[in-house]
Write a protein that holds these residues in place. Structure first.
Motif, mmCIF file in Angstrom:
data_model
loop_
_atom_site.group_PDB
_atom_site.id
_atom_site.type_symbol
_atom_site.label_atom_id
_atom_site.label_comp_id
_atom_site.label_asym_id
_atom_site.label_seq_id
_atom_site.Cartn_x
_atom_site.Cartn_y
_atom_site.Cartn_z
ATOM 1 N N GLY A 15 -11.969 -35.667 -19.267
ATOM 2 C CA GLY A 15 -10.787 -34.814 -19.082
ATOM 3 C C GLY A 15 -10.889 -34.048 -17.773
ATOM 4 N N VAL A 16 -10.307 -32.851 -17.765
ATOM 5 C CA VAL A 16 -10.232 -32.034 -16.545
ATOM 6 C C VAL A 16 -11.617 -31.817 -15.926
ATOM 7 N N ILE A 17 -12.564 -31.369 -16.735
ATOM 8 C CA ILE A 17 -13.873 -30.998 -16.211
ATOM 9 C C ILE A 17 -14.727 -32.245 -15.933
ATOM 10 N N GLY A 18 -14.658 -33.229 -16.823
ATOM 11 C CA GLY A 18 -15.418 -34.456 -16.615
ATOM 12 C C GLY A 18 -15.042 -35.131 -15.299
ATOM 13 N N TYR A 35 -17.769 -41.895 -19.570
ATOM 14 C CA TYR A 35 -17.560 -42.361 -20.950
ATOM 15 C C TYR A 35 -16.554 -41.438 -21.633
ATOM 16 N N ASP A 36 -15.734 -41.999 -22.485
ATOM 17 C CA ASP A 36 -14.799 -41.186 -23.274
ATOM 18 C C ASP A 36 -14.512 -41.936 -24.570
ATOM 19 N N ILE A 37 -14.192 -41.190 -25.606
ATOM 20 C CA ILE A 37 -13.863 -41.818 -26.885
ATOM 21 C C ILE A 37 -12.528 -42.576 -26.771
ATOM 22 N N GLN A 40 -8.083 -45.051 -22.834
ATOM 23 C CA GLN A 40 -7.013 -44.725 -21.889
ATOM 24 C C GLN A 40 -7.396 -43.529 -21.010
ATOM 25 N N GLN A 41 -8.164 -42.602 -21.601
ATOM 26 C CA GLN A 41 -8.598 -41.433 -20.822
ATOM 27 C C GLN A 41 -9.483 -41.859 -19.657
ATOM 28 N N ILE A 42 -10.328 -42.873 -19.894
ATOM 29 C CA ILE A 42 -11.197 -43.342 -18.805
ATOM 30 C C ILE A 42 -10.330 -43.940 -17.694
ATOM 31 N N PRO A 96 -14.146 -31.507 -25.716
ATOM 32 C CA PRO A 96 -13.497 -30.227 -26.000
ATOM 33 C C PRO A 96 -14.438 -29.186 -26.627
ATOM 34 N N GLU A 97 -14.057 -27.932 -26.445
ATOM 35 C CA GLU A 97 -14.897 -26.800 -26.856
ATOM 36 C C GLU A 97 -14.887 -26.644 -28.385
ATOM 37 N N ASP A 98 -15.670 -27.475 -29.054
ATOM 38 C CA ASP A 98 -15.708 -27.473 -30.515
ATOM 39 C C ASP A 98 -17.179 -27.684 -30.880
ATOM 40 N N LEU A 101 -18.141 -30.856 -32.901
ATOM 41 C CA LEU A 101 -17.984 -32.085 -32.107
ATOM 42 C C LEU A 101 -19.136 -32.222 -31.108
ATOM 43 N N LYS A 102 -19.419 -31.128 -30.417
ATOM 44 C CA LYS A 102 -20.495 -31.190 -29.403
ATOM 45 C C LYS A 102 -21.846 -31.454 -30.074
ATOM 46 N N LYS A 103 -22.075 -30.830 -31.230
ATOM 47 C CA LYS A 103 -23.354 -31.063 -31.933
ATOM 48 C C LYS A 103 -23.492 -32.538 -32.303
ATOM 49 N N THR A 123 -20.174 -26.507 -21.773
ATOM 50 C CA THR A 123 -19.532 -25.499 -22.610
ATOM 51 C C THR A 123 -19.285 -24.169 -21.896
ATOM 52 N N SER A 124 -18.144 -23.567 -22.203
ATOM 53 C CA SER A 124 -17.796 -22.284 -21.604
ATOM 54 C C SER A 124 -18.427 -21.129 -22.355
ATOM 55 N N CYS A 125 -18.628 -21.304 -23.661
ATOM 56 C CA CYS A 125 -19.081 -20.134 -24.413
ATOM 57 C C CYS A 125 -19.947 -20.438 -25.631
ATOM 58 N N HIS A 145 -22.634 -24.583 -16.986
ATOM 59 C CA HIS A 145 -21.220 -24.187 -17.122
ATOM 60 C C HIS A 145 -20.562 -24.059 -15.743
ATOM 61 N N PRO A 146 -19.600 -24.966 -15.463
ATOM 62 C CA PRO A 146 -18.902 -24.867 -14.175
ATOM 63 C C PRO A 146 -17.744 -23.877 -14.266
ATOM 64 N N VAL A 147 -17.157 -23.595 -13.122
ATOM 65 C CA VAL A 147 -15.986 -22.707 -13.091
ATOM 66 C C VAL A 147 -14.799 -23.548 -12.644
ATOM 67 N N ASN A 148 -13.710 -23.428 -13.339
ATOM 68 C CA ASN A 148 -12.540 -24.251 -13.037
ATOM 69 C C ASN A 148 -11.769 -23.724 -11.828
ATOM 70 N N PRO A 149 -11.411 -24.531 -10.858
ATOM 71 C CA PRO A 149 -11.711 -25.957 -10.713
ATOM 72 C C PRO A 149 -13.062 -26.174 -10.018
ATOM 73 N N LEU A 310 -8.775 -18.727 -10.965
ATOM 74 C CA LEU A 310 -9.859 -18.227 -11.795
ATOM 75 C C LEU A 310 -9.831 -19.003 -13.090
ATOM 76 N N GLU A 311 -10.939 -19.032 -13.754
ATOM 77 C CA GLU A 311 -10.979 -19.729 -15.026
ATOM 78 C C GLU A 311 -10.016 -19.109 -16.019
ATOM 79 N N PRO A 312 -9.153 -19.912 -16.611
ATOM 80 C CA PRO A 312 -8.277 -19.331 -17.607
ATOM 81 C C PRO A 312 -9.027 -19.094 -18.909
ATOM 82 N N LEU A 314 -11.181 -18.612 -22.017
ATOM 83 C CA LEU A 314 -12.623 -18.711 -22.234
ATOM 84 C C LEU A 314 -13.302 -19.724 -21.340
ATOM 85 N N SER A 315 -12.492 -20.485 -20.576
ATOM 86 C CA SER A 315 -13.058 -21.601 -19.838
ATOM 87 C C SER A 315 -14.153 -21.178 -18.884
#
Ligand code: NAI
Length: 315
Positions: A15-18, A35-37, A40-42, A96-98, A101-103, A123-125, A145-149, A310-312, A314-315
């Protein structure tokens, strides 16, 4: 150019960050597998990276010493995670920040990686102690943790799990420097890490000042865009203290009582009430350039005319 013997970088989640990470690593000369699940995203990611790199090259803003075409040759999509991570030296998770899912992703990676690869989360947080709990390869795990963008804002917060090996932090630090980012070490995990804690401290006081009718929303923003922000774009708050007197000790001798007096007048955590949100909403910051139709368009136009956003949230 990075040696191919060093291994490739794998991006999990395109996605955006990847996508931004993929561009940064390719800019540093690394082979990148996306890689993506979602297949189409790839495809979307590869297409948007191609467009963006070409535009950046035309604008003279492409990072690294390779041409856009050379960098694009380094990036490929891979629909199978097991194949993607083969021979990888660094895996950057960007799903995504879940937490669950990440675990799940890290548990899957844990079962297929060797003892050398770095397992890094964007992860942002989410706390590393939760994210990497129970993993066999926990010593190789870290949050970067990167800062967008990320392509335009170099800071990367490196946050270790309590069991992360110091070499993992050092290797990730070196890798970030190699791709032109600016890594900093968070010594111990804390909610919001450092960037968002500072950001929220500012948002919090901004909100209270507007809520109490001390300043209008647009004048509040001017304090940052035409004042404090200009200073903080070059030097940090501690360096500012140091330079505002004859060094830090002198600053504290002179100003600490005054600062404490003001700090004691700060109110509680704002509720971010609907009423104040509406008040702020009715008075958007003055647009620079043609009037945008939506806040998102305004943000994007500021990215191109005034620099990155700036990061919107929690990002
Ligand atoms: P996004 O929603 O744009 O992209 C997430 C991608 O992950 C999607 O392409 C999705 O198909 C893919 N995905 C979902 N489940 C997957 C799975 N099981 N396996 C592989 N891929 C999967 O999200 P975004 O904005 O790129 O955020 C990614 C991470 O980066 C989050 O943890 C976020 O907190 C963090 N981050 C986001 C920032 C932002 O401003 N967007 C800034 C800094 C960090």
């Amino acid at each position: 150019m990075a040696s191919s013997a060093a291994g490739c970088v794998v991006i999990v989640g395109s996605g955006v960050i990847g996508r931004s990470w993929a561009m940064l690593f390719a800019g540093g000369g690394f082979q990148v597998k996306l890689y993506d699940i979602e297949q189409q995203q790839i495809r979307n990611a590869l297409e948007s990276i191609r467009k963006e790199m070409k535009l950046l090259e035309q604008a003279g803003a492409l990072k690294g010493s390779l041409s856009a075409e050379e960098q694009l040759c380094l990036i490929s999509g891979c629909p199978n995670i097991q194949e993607a991570v083969e021979g990888a030296m660094h895996i950057q998770e960007c799903v995504p920040e879940d937490l669950e899912l990440k675990k799940k992703i890290f548990a899957q990676l844990d079962s297929i990686v060797d003892d050398r690869v770095i397992l890094s989360s964007s992860t942002s947080c989410l706390m590393p102690s939760k994210l990497f709990a129970g993993l066999v390869h926990v010593k190789q795990c870290i949050v970067a943790h990167p800062v967008n963008p990320p392509y335009y804002i170099p800071l990367v917060e490196l946050v270790p799990h309590p069991e992360t090996a110091p070499t993992t932090v050092d290797r990730t630090h070196a890798l970030m420097k190699k791709i032109g980012q600016c890594p900093m070490r968070v010594q111990k995990e804390v909610a919001g890490f450092v960037l968002n804690r500072l950001q929220y401290a500012i948002i919090s006081e901004a909100w209270r000042l507007v809520e109490e009718g001390i300043v209008s929303p647009s004048d509040l923003d001017l304090v940052m865009s035409e004042g404090l922000g200009m200073r903080y774009a070059f030097i940090g708050p501690l360096e500012t203290m140091h330079l505002n007197a004859e060094g830090m000790l002198s600053y504290c001798d002179r100003y600490s009582e005054g600062m404490k007096h003001v700090l004691k007048t700060f109110g509680p955590i704002p509720e971010f009430s609907r009423a104040t949100a509406e008040k702020v909403n009715q008075e958007p910051a003055p647009p620079r350039g043609p009037a945008p139709a939506t806040p998102a368009e305004q943000r994007d136009s500021m990215n191109t005319t005034r620099g990155p956003e700036l990061e919107p949230g929690l990002s």
